[in-house]
Design a protein around this motif. Structure first.
Motif, PDB file in Angstrom:
ATOM      1  N   UNK A   1      -4.859  -3.286  -3.835  1.00 27.87           N
ATOM      2  CA  UNK A   1      -4.060  -2.965  -2.654  1.00 27.87           C
ATOM      3  C   UNK A   1      -2.626  -2.637  -3.057  1.00 27.87           C
ATOM      4  N   UNK A   2      -2.060  -3.433  -3.966  1.00 24.25           N
ATOM      5  CA  UNK A   2      -0.687  -3.195  -4.410  1.00 24.25           C
ATOM      6  C   UNK A   2      -0.588  -1.835  -5.100  1.00 24.25           C
ATOM      7  N   UNK A   3      -1.558  -1.513  -5.935  1.00 22.35           N
ATOM      8  CA  UNK A   3      -1.535  -0.214  -6.618  1.00 22.35           C
ATOM      9  C   UNK A   3      -1.606   0.942  -5.625  1.00 22.35           C
ATOM     10  N   UNK A   4      -2.464   0.807  -4.610  1.00 22.93           N
ATOM     11  CA  UNK A   4      -2.588   1.863  -3.609  1.00 22.93           C
ATOM     12  C   UNK A   4      -1.283   2.032  -2.824  1.00 22.93           C
ATOM     13  N   UNK A   5      -0.716   0.920  -2.403  1.00 23.17           N
ATOM     14  CA  UNK A   5       0.472   0.994  -1.562  1.00 23.17           C
ATOM     15  C   UNK A   5       1.747   1.263  -2.335  1.00 23.17           C
ATOM     16  N   UNK A   6       1.761   1.003  -3.619  1.00 24.65           N
ATOM     17  CA  UNK A   6       2.925   1.323  -4.428  1.00 24.65           C
ATOM     18  C   UNK A   6       3.127   2.828  -4.465  1.00 24.65           C
ATOM     19  N   UNK A   7       2.039   3.553  -4.613  1.00 22.87           N
ATOM     20  CA  UNK A   7       2.132   5.012  -4.587  1.00 22.87           C
ATOM     21  C   UNK A   7       2.651   5.518  -3.255  1.00 22.87           C
ATOM     22  N   UNK A   8       2.168   4.939  -2.174  1.00 18.99           N
ATOM     23  CA  UNK A   8       2.640   5.341  -0.842  1.00 18.99           C
ATOM     24  C   UNK A   8       4.134   5.040  -0.695  1.00 18.99           C
ATOM     25  N   UNK A   9       4.520   3.861  -1.122  1.00 16.56           N
ATOM     26  CA  UNK A   9       5.923   3.459  -1.013  1.00 16.56           C
ATOM     27  C   UNK A   9       6.818   4.393  -1.818  1.00 16.56           C
ATOM     28  N   UNK A  10       6.420   4.699  -3.026  1.00 14.95           N
ATOM     29  CA  UNK A  10       7.226   5.581  -3.867  1.00 14.95           C
ATOM     30  C   UNK A  10       7.307   6.983  -3.283  1.00 14.95           C
ATOM     31  N   UNK A  11       6.199   7.472  -2.740  1.00 13.81           N
ATOM     32  CA  UNK A  11       6.237   8.817  -2.147  1.00 13.81           C
ATOM     33  C   UNK A  11       7.125   8.835  -0.900  1.00 13.81           C
ATOM     34  N   UNK A  12       7.111   7.754  -0.096  1.00 14.45           N
ATOM     35  CA  UNK A  12       7.998   7.680   1.065  1.00 14.45           C
ATOM     36  C   UNK A  12       9.455   7.595   0.634  1.00 14.45           C
ATOM     37  N   UNK A  13       9.739   6.849  -0.403  1.00 16.87           N
ATOM     38  CA  UNK A  13      11.107   6.737  -0.904  1.00 16.87           C
ATOM     39  C   UNK A  13      11.614   8.099  -1.381  1.00 16.87           C
TER      40      UNK A  13
ATOM     41  N   UNK B   1      -8.623  -7.661  -5.742  1.00 16.50           N
ATOM     42  CA  UNK B   1      -8.457  -6.906  -4.507  1.00 16.50           C
ATOM     43  C   UNK B   1      -6.981  -6.761  -4.159  1.00 16.50           C
ATOM     44  N   UNK B   2      -6.211  -7.816  -4.356  1.00 22.23           N
ATOM     45  CA  UNK B   2      -4.780  -7.747  -4.107  1.00 22.23           C
ATOM     46  C   UNK B   2      -4.114  -6.747  -5.046  1.00 22.23           C
ATOM     47  N   UNK B   3      -4.504  -6.767  -6.307  1.00 18.22           N
ATOM     48  CA  UNK B   3      -3.951  -5.818  -7.269  1.00 18.22           C
ATOM     49  C   UNK B   3      -4.281  -4.384  -6.866  1.00 18.22           C
TER      50      UNK B   3
END
Length: 181
Positions: free
Chosen positions: A73-85, A69-71
């Motif tokens: 979540x990290x995969x989902x939010x990594x995409x969000x973080x990269x798109x925000x960057x 579940x943590x993995x």
């Protein structure tokens, strides 16, 4: 029966009174005692070997599920973080979203922010083009608000932060907060 006698013989020799008591029992009682002994052995095997093994396997399965579940979540939010960057560009969010509403020197800005949030600044020490602040005790929530306001309202950059738990729950001690323009 002879095999049973061979197994019991050394045990019975060690405990002579046990041998006498077994001989006094009728065959039905001996069978009942043998079955009870076998069930006791099976129960001990279950409690000593099987149950701890099964509970360990269940704990490991729950840990694996939590890690998955943590993995996810990290995969989902990594995409969000990269798109925000990528959307923020090379200047980042701090350069594009900062709206300075508090002006003055570093000391004046931090003193005003702290007084609004009822935080007592223990020490303010200017250092080159930055300011080092020490706070003996402050509520954790108020410290978070101070840090956010430092960047958003005062237009300052936090260079270094060293926080430790204070003596009371929910309170922290700021050993070093270094800010600059």
């Amino acid at each position: 029966m002879a095999m049973k006698q061979q197994w019991l013989q050394p045990l019975l020799q060690r405990f002579p009174t046990l041998d006498e008591r077994l001989r006094q029992l009728n065959p039905r009682e001996r069978i009942l005692l043998s079955v009870a002994g076998a069930l006791l052995v099976l129960l001990c095997l279950y409690l000593i070997c099987w149950q701890p093994l099964q509970s360990g396997l269940q704990q490991r399965a729950m840990q694996v599920e939590a890690q998955q579940q943590l993995l996810q979540w990290v995969r989902e939010n990594t995409g969000r973080y990269q798109s925000l960057q990528q959307a923020q560009g090379p200047g980042g969010a701090a350069a594009t979203q900062r709206q300075v509403t508090i002006t003055g020197s570093l000391t004046e800005r931090m003193t005003r922010l702290a007084s609004v949030l009822d935080i007592e600044l223990t020490r303010l020490q200017p250092q080159n083009d930055s300011l080092v602040i020490v706070i003996d005790q402050a509520p954790f929530d108020a410290l978070l608000k101070l840090l956010e306001a430092t960047e958003q309202q005062a237009g300052l950059t936090i260079e270094q932060l060293d926080v430790a738990p204070a003596s009371q729950p929910g309170e922290v001690r700021v050993r070093r907060l270094q800010v600059r323009l």
